[in-house]
Design a protein around this motif. Structure first.
Motif: not given
Length: 461
Positions: A82-86, A116-119, A142-147, A170-172
């Protein structure tokens, strides 16, 4: 498993944790860049805040040299990401709510990054947190990746792909429901010239992916007739602006900011300045720049097209810099997979060659389109989970003009949390991504937590 029930039970804790992230102005700041903080102190701070949160909840965490962080659940060989960004875009102006605080009002939450995209990234984390607390067995790690650099070129994911483990699929959570299987290519075109212009200075733009909302140009002089023309120009184009006379004459125009993927939703103030000055002062360079950039579809350049899967090509001017006898313009282009960045560059060169001004064309970055088979198991399973919670059988998988982390990985798609067809059900201003009063319905994020949890279980069991 009633994931929506568990998600609703964590609503207050979710808002508290989201506020911890939102109160950090995590824009790219290279003036504070250092080892372990490649994008500056605030991006480092928000990453530490997120990883500390996960450590307290008992997750294994990894710091990828400040470029990104990883929150892991399980140690299986197969992996799901799961790819999110901070990071966030600059705050900008025009807020009616506090941009660095989560404000809840009339069913909506506001603050820079809540959409976009902390929530959405935190919704992915809470989905994983619920799975861990319920001790649900999975067959994949499961790998939650925060860029930390999604908004300024995705340097974080380029580094991650070279230095860390890449999930199998995975998904974003950084776009729209139901499921996005295709993203347009992202091309940055630079135009530069040393030709003379009456403009002494014009520096405008917040980020390449934001339509320029306000701009100021400075010229040596302005006649009464030119000032009258300016007021007529503003009135006829339904925009506001003003003239300020000092050592130089300041010409100010207020446009409207918007995401570069939807330039038609904004009103580019810098382009209005080029148009006015080119006409009122018969300034050839301004006229030539405007002639290239005036249409968001790129018709004057000959790049206008509608793709088979990804719809229209879009073009947005993100930066305009004119000073010390040199001009530079940066254009953000989102193109369908029916063409290439190289083909677009060649058409720009051909268009510039026909102009009176000497304008050089530069390829300043090209991110290839993303395309995943809409009939793949990944897409069909995600669609099934979405429909289970929403009963929405009308909207199908789609493509978008925005770019997400998905384009850096194989077999990744974007998945929520927005539903762009839903009407705003409040009298408040609810801004979109990159806009003032950025907001999202709280129930949409809570529902996303449940959908993400169910999707993880579905694809990892």
């Amino acid at each position: 498993m009633d994931f929506l029930k568990y998600a609703n039970e964590k609503k207050e804790q979710f808002l508290s944790d989201l506020n911890k992230l939102v109160e950090i102005e995590s824009t790219r700041d290279l003036s504070t860049k250092k080892e372990g903080a490649p994008f500056g102190n605030n991006c480092r701070k928000v990453l530490d805040t997120c990883l500390d949160m996960a450590k307290q909840d008992g997750f294994v965490t990894k710091d990828i040299d400040g470029y990104a962080g990883v929150i892991e659940y399980g140690n299986q060989k197969e992996t799901f990401g799961i790819l999110g960004h901070l990071d966030v875009v600059p705050l900008g102006e025009g807020w009616t709510k506090e941009p660095l605080k989560v404000t809840y009002n009339d069913g909506y939450i506001f603050g820079r990054g809540v959409m976009d995209d902390k929530g959405p990234a935190l919704a992915g984390y809470y989905a994983l947190k619920i799975i861990k607390e319920l001790n649900i067995p999975l067959k994949k790690k499961v790998m939650l990746i925060m860029g930390c650099d999604e908004e300024s070129g995705m340097e974080c994911m380029k580094y991650y792909c070279q230095h860390a483990q890449i999930p199998d699929m995975g998904f974003v959570p950084d776009a729209n429901f139901p499921c996005i299987y295709g993203e347009k290519g992202g091309l940055h075109v630079g135009l530069q010239s040393n030709d003379a212009t009456v403009i002494q200075k014009l520096v405008a733009g917040q980020a390449p992916n934001i339509v320029i909302g306000k701009a100021d140009a400075y010229v040596k002089e302005m006649s009464e007739q030119q000032e009258q023309l300016f007021h007529f120009y503003c009135k006829s184009n339904q925009i506001s602006g003003f003239i300020q006379r000092d050592e130089l004459v300041q010409i100010h125009i207020d446009g409207k900011s918007a995401h570069a993927a939807w330039p038609f939703a904004g009103n580019n103030a810098a382009l209005h300045l080029l148009n006015f000055i080119g006409s009122a002062y018969n300034d050839q360079l301004s006229k030539d720049y405007y002639s290239l950039l005036k249409d968001w579809m790129g018709q004057p350049v000959g790049i206008d097209m509608e793709g088979a899967y990804m719809h229209y090509l879009t073009m947005s001017t993100g930066f305009v810099t004119i000073e010390n006898g040199h001009s530079h313009i940066l254009i953000d282009i989102r193109y369908p997979n029916d063409t290439t960045g190289d083909a677009i560059i060649e058409k720009f060169k051909t268009a510039c060659a026909s102009l009176q001004s000497d304008i050089e064309v530069i390829n300043e970055g090209d991110s290839k389109p993303l395309f995943v088979d809409p009939n793949s198991k990944l897409v069909t399973d995600l669609m099934a989970v979405y429909r289970k919670y929403t009963n929405d059988t009308f909207h199908g998988p789609m493509t978008i003009g925005g770019g997400t982390y998905a384009r850096h990985f194989e077999n990744f798609v974007s998945y929520g949390p927005e539903k762009p067809w839903e009407e705003v059900c409040t009298n408040q201003i609810v801004g979109g991504c990159h806009q003032a009063d950025e907001g999202i319905k709280l129930s949409s994020l809570i529902e996303a937590i449940a959908i993400y949890a169910d999707a993880i279980v579905t694809l990892c069991s």
